[in-house]
Motif scaffolding. Sequence first.
Motif, PDB file in Angstrom:
ATOM      1  N   GLY A  58       0.852  -1.195   0.000  1.00 61.17           N
ATOM      2  CA  GLY A  58       0.000   0.000   0.000  1.00 61.17           C
ATOM      3  C   GLY A  58       0.876   1.229   0.000  1.00 61.17           C
ATOM      4  N   PRO A  59       0.581   2.193   0.898  1.00 63.96           N
ATOM      5  CA  PRO A  59       1.382   3.416   0.912  1.00 63.96           C
ATOM      6  C   PRO A  59       2.749   3.246   1.593  1.00 63.96           C
ATOM      7  CG  PRO A  59      -0.314   3.510   2.597  1.00 63.96           C
ATOM      8  CD  PRO A  59      -0.539   2.224   1.851  1.00 63.96           C
ATOM      9  N   PHE A  60       2.957   2.088   2.233  1.00 64.60           N
ATOM     10  CA  PHE A  60       4.153   1.900   3.065  1.00 64.60           C
ATOM     11  C   PHE A  60       5.277   1.184   2.315  1.00 64.60           C
ATOM     12  CE2 PHE A  60       0.512   1.700   6.015  1.00 64.60           C
ATOM     13  CZ  PHE A  60       0.806   2.786   6.818  1.00 64.60           C
ATOM     14  N   ARG A  61       6.518   1.559   2.679  1.00 74.67           N
ATOM     15  CA  ARG A  61       7.693   0.832   2.216  1.00 74.67           C
ATOM     16  C   ARG A  61       8.434   0.323   3.445  1.00 74.67           C
ATOM     17  NH1 ARG A  61      11.446   4.201   0.056  1.00 74.67           N
ATOM     18  NH2 ARG A  61      12.108   2.812  -1.597  1.00 74.67           N
ATOM     19  N   VAL A  62       8.786  -0.942   3.439  1.00 77.13           N
ATOM     20  CA  VAL A  62       9.629  -1.491   4.502  1.00 77.13           C
ATOM     21  C   VAL A  62      11.042  -1.508   3.943  1.00 77.13           C
ATOM     22  CG1 VAL A  62      10.097  -3.477   5.981  1.00 77.13           C
ATOM     23  CG2 VAL A  62       7.728  -2.841   5.453  1.00 77.13           C
ATOM     24  N   VAL A  63      11.938  -0.776   4.594  1.00 76.37           N
ATOM     25  CA  VAL A  63      13.275  -0.571   4.052  1.00 76.37           C
ATOM     26  C   VAL A  63      14.338  -0.908   5.099  1.00 76.37           C
ATOM     27  CG1 VAL A  63      12.462   1.266   2.507  1.00 76.37           C
ATOM     28  CG2 VAL A  63      13.427   1.866   4.750  1.00 76.37           C
ATOM     29  N   THR A  64      15.537  -1.161   4.617  1.00 79.94           N
ATOM     30  CA  THR A  64      16.682  -1.383   5.500  1.00 79.94           C
ATOM     31  C   THR A  64      17.668  -0.238   5.271  1.00 79.94           C
ATOM     32  OG1 THR A  64      16.348  -3.750   5.484  1.00 79.94           O
ATOM     33  CG2 THR A  64      18.533  -2.989   6.091  1.00 79.94           C
ATOM     34  N   CYS A  65      18.128   0.370   6.347  1.00 77.00           N
ATOM     35  CA  CYS A  65      19.081   1.481   6.245  1.00 77.00           C
ATOM     36  C   CYS A  65      20.398   0.964   5.662  1.00 77.00           C
ATOM     37  CB  CYS A  65      19.306   2.088   7.628  1.00 77.00           C
ATOM     38  SG  CYS A  65      20.608   3.336   7.658  1.00 77.00           S
ATOM     39  N   ALA A  66      20.862   1.621   4.584  1.00 75.40           N
ATOM     40  CA  ALA A  66      22.095   1.178   3.923  1.00 75.40           C
ATOM     41  C   ALA A  66      23.316   1.447   4.807  1.00 75.40           C
ATOM     42  CB  ALA A  66      22.245   1.888   2.580  1.00 75.40           C
ATOM     43  N   THR A  67      23.179   2.344   5.779  1.00 75.95           N
ATOM     44  CA  THR A  67      24.316   2.708   6.627  1.00 75.95           C
ATOM     45  C   THR A  67      24.440   1.790   7.842  1.00 75.95           C
ATOM     46  OG1 THR A  67      23.917   4.981   5.971  1.00 75.95           O
ATOM     47  CG2 THR A  67      25.419   4.651   7.839  1.00 75.95           C
ATOM     48  N   CYS A  68      23.322   1.588   8.565  1.00 74.74           N
ATOM     49  CA  CYS A  68      23.425   0.859   9.843  1.00 74.74           C
ATOM     50  C   CYS A  68      22.680  -0.475   9.848  1.00 74.74           C
ATOM     51  CB  CYS A  68      22.948   1.742  10.995  1.00 74.74           C
ATOM     52  SG  CYS A  68      21.161   1.914  11.079  1.00 74.74           S
ATOM     53  N   GLY A  69      21.868  -0.739   8.833  1.00 73.87           N
ATOM     54  CA  GLY A  69      21.206  -2.043   8.758  1.00 73.87           C
ATOM     55  C   GLY A  69      19.869  -2.141   9.475  1.00 73.87           C
TER      56      GLY A  69
END
Length: 313
Positions: free
Chosen positions: A36-47
């Motif tokens: 939907g409107p949400f993205r589940v993401v992983t921070c490229a810097t800290c994980g």
Amino acid sequence: MIAIPGLSGRIPENALQPVDCGFCGGAEQRLKFEDGPFRVVTCATCGLTYVTPRLTDAKLIEEVYDEGYWSSDAAKVRGYTDYRQDRPLYLRTYRRRMRVVRRHFPKAGRVLDVGCAAGYFLRVMQEEGWDVTGLEPSDAIRPQAEELLGAQNVKAGLLGQVDLAPGSFDLITMWDVIEHIPDPVAAVREVGKLLAPGGRFLIETQNVDSRAARLLGKRWQHYKHAEHIYHFNPKTLAAVLAKADFHVLENTPRLGGKYVSMGFLAERAGRLHPVLSTLLSPLRLVSKAAVYVNLFDEMIVVAAPNERAASVD
Ligand SMILES: [Zn+2]
């Protein structure tokens, strides 16, 4: 206007704000999946895994935790099916989890439970002789805790908003709470102020790198985007604790399970596949029967504040 799964009303599109990493401030993200409107993401810097955009308006956040959160008709995406009716199951679950408390505390002391909900964990601690204090911001559920624990033992609000004496608790706990807190490092620092010498901090939260999470992908039961804004793994949770001047003593998926009703199992199976829910629907007839389920996708972490170096001046 957009609809948030599980929330009754529609909210203005601009109520969802894109956010950067809540741990390191990094803006670079790797997409896990969109929903939907949400993205589940992983921070490229800290994980760290987090949800963006998210609700940032305090009023809307309150709406997430209104009555519908505790008796939700859509618990697959939001809140609990019936938190009050499941009281015997929660009490049984926390009695089992007392093993981890006893490992660190041979005798009773003073405990603060942050986000105590209906007070089930603290009820069990009272049975064990502990002096209990609960903190609960949700007006919809706090009266239940007041009734169960005694009104003087329950306070309204969030960590940092409520007047509590520094150094006044031997144990501070957060069960299924840290994944909801916008600034987890600030919250853990507050915990550090409130702990007595030799005190311990116990956190339970879902592990995004667990086998169950990897196998189930976006169908993992802990993806509830309006409320679970972070998904930690052992490394990112340890980093939050370290930044707030704590170190991890133990991290275990054991005792992270729960007693659930057969009806609950049928409902959650439906999240994996609608046909499973139909196949398992006879279970609803024995829905009062309880079974202990541990998918090993939760972490129970016990941490202690770092020793402060003696002052030289
Ligand atoms: Zn980060």
